[in-house]
Design an enzyme around this catalytic site. Structure first.
Site, PDB file in Angstrom:
ATOM      1  N   LEU A 252       1.053  -1.198   0.310  1.00 15.26           N
ATOM      2  CA  LEU A 252      -0.493   0.080  -0.126  1.00 15.26           C
ATOM      3  C   LEU A 252       1.093   1.652  -0.091  1.00 15.26           C
ATOM      4  O   LEU A 252       0.090   2.243  -0.302  1.00 15.26           O
ATOM      5  CB  LEU A 252      -0.877  -0.342   1.335  1.00 15.26           C
ATOM      6  CG  LEU A 252      -1.947   0.602   1.367  1.00 15.26           C
ATOM      7  CD1 LEU A 252      -3.106   0.345   0.358  1.00 15.26           C
ATOM      8  CD2 LEU A 252      -2.583   0.886   2.295  1.00 15.26           C
ATOM      9  N   SER A 253       1.944   1.311   0.660  1.00 16.43           N
ATOM     10  CA  SER A 253       2.901   2.432   0.994  1.00 16.43           C
ATOM     11  C   SER A 253       3.020   2.860  -0.751  1.00 16.43           C
ATOM     12  O   SER A 253       3.593   3.755  -0.842  1.00 16.43           O
ATOM     13  CB  SER A 253       4.574   2.232   1.282  1.00 16.43           C
ATOM     14  OG  SER A 253       4.724   0.880   1.116  1.00 16.43           O
ATOM     15  N   LYS A 254       3.090   1.757  -1.398  1.00 15.81           N
ATOM     16  CA  LYS A 254       3.285   2.868  -3.239  1.00 15.81           C
ATOM     17  C   LYS A 254       2.362   3.930  -3.541  1.00 15.81           C
ATOM     18  O   LYS A 254       2.169   4.835  -4.556  1.00 15.81           O
ATOM     19  CB  LYS A 254       3.285   1.390  -4.285  1.00 15.81           C
ATOM     20  CG  LYS A 254       3.968   0.529  -3.807  1.00 15.81           C
ATOM     21  CD  LYS A 254       4.478   0.361  -5.341  1.00 15.81           C
ATOM     22  CE  LYS A 254       6.393  -0.746  -5.100  1.00 15.81           C
ATOM     23  NZ  LYS A 254       5.682  -1.768  -5.266  1.00 15.81           N
ATOM     24  N   ARG A 255       1.304   3.385  -2.895  1.00 16.50           N
ATOM     25  CA  ARG A 255      -0.020   4.758  -3.346  1.00 16.50           C
ATOM     26  C   ARG A 255       0.175   5.802  -2.525  1.00 16.50           C
ATOM     27  O   ARG A 255      -0.549   6.952  -3.473  1.00 16.50           O
ATOM     28  CB  ARG A 255      -1.179   4.191  -2.721  1.00 16.50           C
ATOM     29  CG  ARG A 255      -2.267   2.910  -4.161  1.00 16.50           C
ATOM     30  CD  ARG A 255      -3.042   1.835  -3.388  1.00 16.50           C
ATOM     31  NE  ARG A 255      -3.169   0.876  -3.844  1.00 16.50           N
ATOM     32  CZ  ARG A 255      -1.514   0.358  -4.302  1.00 16.50           C
ATOM     33  NH1 ARG A 255      -1.152   0.176  -3.345  1.00 16.50           N
ATOM     34  NH2 ARG A 255      -2.248  -1.450  -4.777  1.00 16.50           N
ATOM     35  N   ARG A 256       1.015   6.263  -1.785  1.00 14.79           N
ATOM     36  CA  ARG A 256       1.679   7.435  -1.271  1.00 14.79           C
ATOM     37  C   ARG A 256      -0.242   8.153  -0.847  1.00 14.79           C
ATOM     38  O   ARG A 256      -0.463   8.163   0.469  1.00 14.79           O
ATOM     39  CB  ARG A 256       2.405   8.340  -1.972  1.00 14.79           C
ATOM     40  CG  ARG A 256       3.884   7.474  -2.043  1.00 14.79           C
ATOM     41  CD  ARG A 256       4.864   8.363  -2.820  1.00 14.79           C
ATOM     42  NE  ARG A 256       5.025   7.497  -3.688  1.00 14.79           N
ATOM     43  CZ  ARG A 256       5.982   8.141  -4.733  1.00 14.79           C
ATOM     44  NH1 ARG A 256       5.811  10.206  -4.927  1.00 14.79           N
ATOM     45  NH2 ARG A 256       6.369   8.056  -5.438  1.00 14.79           N
TER      46      ARG A 256
END
Ligand code: GLU
Length: 512
Positions: A252-256
């Site tokens: 999820l961290s990719k979705r900033r």
């Protein structure tokens, strides 16, 4: 005597508060509250380059909005403060002196360039980057002299090579070989403690009994246990909770920005709904309930029932319609992002449930914030707030988010009604349709219905009179009164509009 449960959330202030961090905060909060314990907020700002006061403010405000209020923290104070690591440097140095004194740690004069070289060499050989111990046995006097001369140095913990066992309430028992860790830095050359070092001292000083955090920190845990052991400090209970992934199974961290807690606040989600949704990311109660207000979560939550496998954040699109490979939320603006929202997400279902069940008194201030963004609606609130609240009370059952109320109110309160399309216009042209509309209008005129039930009954009567049924009955009435083929449940809409308005709309469209 049973131990007092004390948990903590320890964010690094280098960005927004994201769903992952917020869930960690929530689990810590709930775990403590479920056991009559305390929840502490600690700001981990020892990374001078990445920490900012703005980020700290955003994180603290996000947590306040969620209602995850700490018993102790930077804003609240408490007996074990300060609660910002940058203000605790003197505490860490006390422990460092002790470790140096006992020769359990030592100064290391490696330069940045030397460290870089070691790192490169390990990479070339494909082996772990383990410190070669080149300063481990430097005589004390020599080290003192170099420090006096002003040479830069860090401090390393001596690691003897023992096996380290992490007992984790979620992940189980995990063994680590500390020979693969080597002597590691606990105080950086700028005098600041490393993350692993500060965490151990703070957790001890703040009497933290349980550490609940993301599984990404599991690999740091053996280092922390080695520090605990060197300082002869008790080890807290660890729980490393599963990763959150998107429907594409990517982190999820990719979705900033798209997963920032404030993004959800600004879209009109209620904190209760958001907490309920987050609680279900990786945990579920014994009775498998899903709708659980905070009070219930506080009673039921147990980290032992957390799942090891990643949990899915289904907010954007869904399993049947997964996020495309090239989905780049970080490059999208808010309006574009909203189009990607999965309408059937559990979050929407929960939010609707909360919107329709909380007291109108509690809901209105939040609700009004969204209506006031529309100039016309804002003026109407100023003119007759009581009426607007009454209307809100009737439409709220249809809202997934507070923002959804804006188009509803615009529809309800518009001055002019127009037929939206040729298709709609064609549907009210046939004789049968005209008869339905005329019969309906006449009944409204004669009976002056006011409740949804009365309007529903009148529609039924119009059907009996004209022989029309189903779509043939309600579609002409819908188009004649709203100009549109879709929208609110008609009896509800009519009850909100009142009989005069309904008749005025029909007359205006020339349908009655
Ligand atoms: N400061 C760390 C972070 O933001 C968390 C440390 C911990 O929970 O031990 O990831």
């Amino acid at each position: 005597m049973t131990k007092v449960i004390r948990t903590r959330f320890a964010p690094s202030p280098s960005g927004f508060l994201h769903v992952g961090g917020a869930r960690t905060a929530l689990f810590n909060y709930l775990y403590a509250k479920a056991r009559g314990g305390q929840y502490i907020l600690r700001v981990e700002d020892t990374d001078q380059e990445r920490s900012t006061p703005e980020s700290e403010r955003i994180i603290l405000d996000s947590l306040k909005w969620l209602g995850i209020i700490p018993d102790e923290g930077p804003d609240e104070g408490g007996d074990f403060g300060p609660y910002r690591q940058s203000e605790r440097l003197n505490i860490y140095s006390k422990y460092t002196d002790m470790l140096l004194e006992k020769n359990l740690a030592y100064p290391c004069f490696c330069t940045e360039a030397e460290l870089e070289q070691m790192h490169e060499a390990a990479k070339r050989l494909g082996v772990p980057n383990i410190y070669d111990g080149r300063y481990a046995n430097l005589p004390r006097e020599e080290a003192q002299a170099r420090i006096k001369k002003g040479e830069k140095y860090s401090i390393r913990l001596r690691v003897s090579g023992e096996e380290v066992v992490v007992q984790d309430l979620v992940q189980g028992k995990i063994k680590f070989d500390s020979r693969l860790i080597g002597d590691f830095i606990i105080v950086k050359s700028d005098g600041f403690p490393t993350y692993n070092y500060a965490v151990v001292i703070d957790d001890f000083e703040m009497k933290i009994s349980h550490v609940i955090r993301g599984v990404g920190h599991l690999s740091n845990t053996p280092r922390q246990i080695l520090i605990h052991n060197a300082l002869s400090l008790p080890v807290p209970e660890y729980s490393h909770i599963s990763e959150i992934v998107g429907t594409d199974k990517k982190k999820l961290s990719k979705r900033r920005g798209a997963t920032s807690v404030l993004f959800f606040r600004d879209m009109g989600y209620l904190p209760e709904a958001f907490n309920n949704y987050m609680a279900l990311l990786g945990w579920y109660p014994e009775d498998a309930a899903e709708f659980m207000p905070m009070a219930e979560l506080k009673r039921k939550f147990d980290v032992a029932r957390c799942s090891k496998s990643p949990s899915m954040f289904d907010f954007f699109l869904n399993e049947n319609n997964p996020e495309p490979e090239d989905f780049k939320p970080e490059d999208m603006n808010e309006a574009e992002l909203k189009k990607m929202v999965n309408k059937k997400t559990k979050l929407n279902w929960l939010n609707n449930k909360y919107i329709r069940t909380v007291s109108m008194q509690d809901l209105w201030p939040e609700a009004a914030r969204f209506l006031e963004k529309d100039k016309g609606l804002s003026a109407m609130i100023k003119k007759d707030q009581k009426r607007m609240i009454e209307i809100y009370d009737r439409v709220r059952m249809y809202l997934d988010t507070l923002e959804d109320a804006v188009p509803f109110f615009r529809e309800l309160l518009k001055d002019r009604v127009e037929v939206e399309s040729k298709e709609a216009a064609d549907l009210i042209k046939p004789e049968e349709a005209k008869n339905v509309i005329a019969a309906f209008a006449e009944l409204v005129r004669a009976e002056k219905p006011s409740t949804p039930e009365q309007f529903a009954d009148i529609m039924k009567q119009a059907g009996v009179k004209t022989g029309a049924k189903g779509k043939g009955l309600f579609m002409p009435i819908r188009i004649a009164s709203t100009g549109s083929m879709h929208g609110l449940e008609l009896p509800n809409l009519f009850a909100i509009l009142g009989p005069e308005q309904v008749l005025a709309r029909i007359a205006q469209l020339g349908a009655g």
